[in-house]
Design an enzyme around this catalytic site. Structure first.
Site, PDB file in Angstrom:
ATOM      1  N   HIS A 183      -2.309  -7.568   7.655  1.00  0.00           N
ATOM      2  CA  HIS A 183      -2.632  -8.869   7.038  1.00  0.00           C
ATOM      3  C   HIS A 183      -3.179  -9.836   8.078  1.00  0.00           C
ATOM      4  CE1 HIS A 183      -1.061  -7.508   3.330  1.00  0.00           C
ATOM      5  NE2 HIS A 183       0.206  -7.500   3.683  1.00  0.00           N
ATOM      6  N   THR A 185      -0.852 -13.060  -8.593  1.00  0.00           N
ATOM      7  CA  THR A 185       0.424 -13.434  -9.224  1.00  0.00           C
ATOM      8  C   THR A 185       1.370 -12.238  -9.272  1.00  0.00           C
ATOM      9  OG1 THR A 185      -0.679 -13.066 -11.356  1.00  0.00           O
ATOM     10  CG2 THR A 185      -0.437 -15.348 -10.652  1.00  0.00           C
ATOM     11  N   ARG A 227       6.224  -7.778  -3.963  1.00  0.00           N
ATOM     12  CA  ARG A 227       6.349  -7.096  -2.666  1.00  0.00           C
ATOM     13  C   ARG A 227       7.627  -7.537  -1.938  1.00  0.00           C
ATOM     14  NH1 ARG A 227       0.358  -6.261  -0.230  1.00  0.00           N
ATOM     15  NH2 ARG A 227      -0.595  -5.562  -2.173  1.00  0.00           N
ATOM     16  N   LEU A 232      -9.668  -3.974 -11.075  1.00  0.00           N
ATOM     17  CA  LEU A 232      -9.808  -5.416 -10.894  1.00  0.00           C
ATOM     18  C   LEU A 232      -8.501  -6.087 -10.477  1.00  0.00           C
ATOM     19  CD1 LEU A 232     -12.172  -6.358 -13.861  1.00  0.00           C
ATOM     20  CD2 LEU A 232     -12.759  -5.848 -11.475  1.00  0.00           C
ATOM     21  N   ASP A 291      -8.875  -5.768   0.038  1.00  0.00           N
ATOM     22  CA  ASP A 291      -7.767  -4.816  -0.128  1.00  0.00           C
ATOM     23  C   ASP A 291      -7.726  -3.816   1.032  1.00  0.00           C
ATOM     24  OD1 ASP A 291      -5.582  -3.715  -1.340  1.00  0.00           O
ATOM     25  OD2 ASP A 291      -6.706  -2.602  -2.866  1.00  0.00           O
ATOM     26  N   GLY A 292      -6.521  -3.337   1.312  1.00  0.00           N
ATOM     27  CA  GLY A 292      -6.364  -2.262   2.300  1.00  0.00           C
ATOM     28  C   GLY A 292      -5.749  -2.696   3.622  1.00  0.00           C
ATOM     29  N   ARG A 316      -2.667  -0.401   4.462  1.00  0.00           N
ATOM     30  CA  ARG A 316      -3.048   0.953   4.878  1.00  0.00           C
ATOM     31  C   ARG A 316      -3.722   0.942   6.246  1.00  0.00           C
ATOM     32  NH1 ARG A 316      -6.192   2.104  -0.375  1.00  0.00           N
ATOM     33  NH2 ARG A 316      -5.708  -0.103  -0.660  1.00  0.00           N
ATOM     34  N   LEU A 320     -21.463 -23.309   2.549  1.00  0.00           N
ATOM     35  CA  LEU A 320     -20.723 -22.323   1.759  1.00  0.00           C
ATOM     36  C   LEU A 320     -19.450 -22.924   1.159  1.00  0.00           C
ATOM     37  CD1 LEU A 320     -20.281 -19.137   1.183  1.00  0.00           C
ATOM     38  CD2 LEU A 320     -18.665 -19.295   3.084  1.00  0.00           C
TER      39      LEU A 320
HETATM   40  C1  IPE Z   1      -5.232  -7.105  -5.210  1.00  0.00           C
HETATM   41  O1  IPE Z   1      -4.779  -6.116  -4.359  1.00  0.00           O
HETATM   42  C2  IPE Z   1      -4.778  -8.456  -4.746  1.00  0.00           C
HETATM   43  C3  IPE Z   1      -5.371  -8.933  -3.503  1.00  0.00           C
HETATM   44  C4  IPE Z   1      -6.249  -8.317  -2.781  1.00  0.00           C
HETATM   45  C5  IPE Z   1      -4.937 -10.229  -3.091  1.00  0.00           C
HETATM   46  P1  IPE Z   1      -3.437  -5.329  -4.624  1.00  0.00           P
HETATM   47  O2  IPE Z   1      -3.274  -4.384  -3.506  1.00  0.00           O
HETATM   48  O3  IPE Z   1      -2.332  -6.267  -4.885  1.00  0.00           O
HETATM   49  O4  IPE Z   1      -3.762  -4.558  -5.993  1.00  0.00           O
HETATM   50  P2  IPE Z   1      -3.120  -3.256  -6.586  1.00  0.00           P
HETATM   51  O5  IPE Z   1      -1.635  -3.439  -6.629  1.00  0.00           O
HETATM   52  O6  IPE Z   1      -3.500  -2.112  -5.704  1.00  0.00           O
HETATM   53  O7  IPE Z   1      -3.732  -3.125  -7.942  1.00  0.00           O
HETATM   54  C1  IPE Z   2      -4.647  -6.668   0.534  1.00  0.00           C
HETATM   55  O1  IPE Z   2      -4.111  -5.621   1.270  1.00  0.00           O
HETATM   56  C2  IPE Z   2      -3.951  -7.975   0.812  1.00  0.00           C
HETATM   57  C3  IPE Z   2      -3.058  -8.424  -0.257  1.00  0.00           C
HETATM   58  C4  IPE Z   2      -2.914  -7.851  -1.406  1.00  0.00           C
HETATM   59  C5  IPE Z   2      -2.294  -9.609  -0.002  1.00  0.00           C
HETATM   60  P1  IPE Z   2      -2.865  -4.810   0.761  1.00  0.00           P
HETATM   61  O2  IPE Z   2      -1.633  -5.455   1.295  1.00  0.00           O
HETATM   62  O3  IPE Z   2      -2.879  -4.642  -0.703  1.00  0.00           O
HETATM   63  O4  IPE Z   2      -3.074  -3.417   1.489  1.00  0.00           O
HETATM   64  P2  IPE Z   2      -2.846  -2.008   0.867  1.00  0.00           P
HETATM   65  O5  IPE Z   2      -3.612  -1.945  -0.402  1.00  0.00           O
HETATM   66  O6  IPE Z   2      -1.374  -1.882   0.615  1.00  0.00           O
HETATM   67  O7  IPE Z   2      -3.337  -1.063   1.896  1.00  0.00           O
HETATM   68 MG    MG Z   3      -3.663  -3.253  -1.939  1.00  0.00          MG
END
Ligand code: IPE
Ligand code: IPE
Ligand code: MG
Length: 255
Positions: A52, A81, A86, A210, A35-36, A39, A146
Site C-alpha cells: 500500500h 465501502t 479487511r 468492477l 489493485d494488487g 500481492r 488535473l
Molecule cells: C477494489 O479492489 C477496491 C480498490 C482498489 C480500492 P479490491 O481488491 O477491494 O476488490 P476485490 O475484493 O478484489 O473485488
Molecule cells: C488495492 O490493492 C488497494 C486497496 C484495495 C485498498 P489490494 O490491497 O486489493 O491488493 P491485492 O488485490 O490484495 O493484491
Molecule cells: Mg485487491
C-alpha cells in the site's frame, strides 16, 4: 509536456494517414482501480502494507503523468465501502495513507496546478483522514489543472441508493415531481454531478471486475485490464492504455 506533445502529434499524423480507425483525443476522464498492492508486497516477502505504501507513491507519479498528458480528470479508487472487511491493522494503515500522501506530495501537486478532490461516504471515515482530504480539497479548489479525484470509502451501490433517497425526500417535500426525474436529474445527485463520465477505466493486477466502482458512470466507458500490480504501473503503462483506448471505436449504441 513537450515529449508528450510530440508523441501526440506523431500519433495524429499516423491517423491522418489512415492507419487506424477513427481517432479519439486524449481521454478527458480516466478512472483507475488501483489493485494488487497486497500481492505486490507478498511476492517480495513483505507485509501487505508495504504494498500500500508503494502504491501511495505511485499515485504521485501517475497523477503527474496524467497532468502532463492533458487528462482533465483522474479518479482513483483508493478504498471501497467493502474494504472495511479487511483486518483492522490493514484498514488503519490505509486510513493513514491519505494524510501521508498529502503531507509529502500536496505542495508539489498544487504547484503543478492539480486540484485534489475526494468522493465517498464521509460517515465512517476517521476524522484525521477526512480532515486531510477536506483540507487538500479546500487548498487546491481554485487550481485549474488535473482534477485528482480520490474515491475513498466509495461504493457504487451506496452512491446510487443515496441519490434515490435524496430524490425521494425532495418528492416527499413537494420540491420535485417524480415525473421530472430523468437520467440527467438523477446524475445530479451523484458525487460526480459536475464531472463527465469516465472515458477510460483501467484496472491493474489482472482482476476483471468492477468491485462496486462507478456503477452508473461506467455505462459506456472503455475498459482496460492490465496484468501489472498497481505499484508497478508506470506512466508508460498509462500511455499504452491511452494508445489502446484511442484504437477503440466508441459507438454508444449507434452504428
Ligand atoms: C477494489 O479492489 C477496491 C480498490 C482498489 C480500492 P479490491 O481488491 O477491494 O476488490 P476485490 O475484493 O478484489 O473485488
Ligand atoms: C488495492 O490493492 C488497494 C486497496 C484495495 C485498498 P489490494 O490491497 O486489493 O491488493 P491485492 O488485490 O490484495 O493484491
Ligand atoms: Mg485487491
Amino acid at each position: 509536456m513537450m515529449r508528450w506533445m510530440r508523441w501526440a502529434s506523431r500519433l495524429k499524423r499516423r491517423w491522418i494517414k489512415g492507419e487506424d480507425t477513427k481517432p479519439h483525443t486524449i481521454p478527458q476522464h480516466v478512472a483507475i482501480i488501483m489493485d494488487g498492492n497486497g500481492r505486490w508486497a507478498t511476492l517480495r516477502g513483505m507485509p501487505r502494507i508495504a504494498g500500500h505504501h508503494a502504491g501511495m507513491k505511485n499515485v504521485r507519479d501517475i497523477a503527474l503523468a496524467a497532468n502532463d498528458m492533458g487528462i482533465h480528470i483522474l479518479t482513483l479508487y483508493a478504498f471501497s465501502t467493502e474494504n472495511w472487511r479487511r483486518p483492522k491493522d490493514e484498514v488503519e494503515f490505509l486510513m493513514g495513507l491519505p494524510e501521508e500522501f498529502l503531507h509529502i506530495y500536496l505542495d508539489e501537486l498544487a504547484e503543478k496546478n492539480v486540484q485534489v478532490r475526494w468522493m465517498g461516504k464521509s460517515n465512517g471515515l476517521p476524522p484525521h483522514t477526512r480532515r486531510a482530504v477536506d483540507e487538500a480539497a479546500e487548498k487546491t479548489a481554485q487550481n485549474t489543472g488535473l482534477i485528482l479525484n480520490f474515491a475513498l470509502n466509495y461504493g457504487g451501490r451506496h452512491e446510487l441508493v443515496q441519490a434515490a433517497r435524496k430524490l425521494a425526500e425532495k418528492v416527499a417535500r413537494g420540491t420535485l415531481k417524480s415525473e421530472d426525474i430523468d437520467e440527467a436529474r438523477f446524475s445530479e445527485e451523484l458525487y460526480t454531478a459536475d464531472l463527465p463520465d469516465p472515458d477510460l477505466l483501467i484496472r491493474t493486477s489482472g482482476e476483471m471486475r468492477l468491485s462496486n466502482f462507478l456503477l452508473w458512470q461506467l455505462a459506456y466507458t472503455e475498459l482496460i485490464f492490465v496484468e501489472r500490480y498497481w505499484p508497478d504501473f508506470t506512466p508508460e503503462d498509462l500511455k499504452q492504455a491511452i494508445l489502446t483506448y484511442q484504437t477503440r471505436k466508441r459507438r454508444f449504441g449507434a452504428l
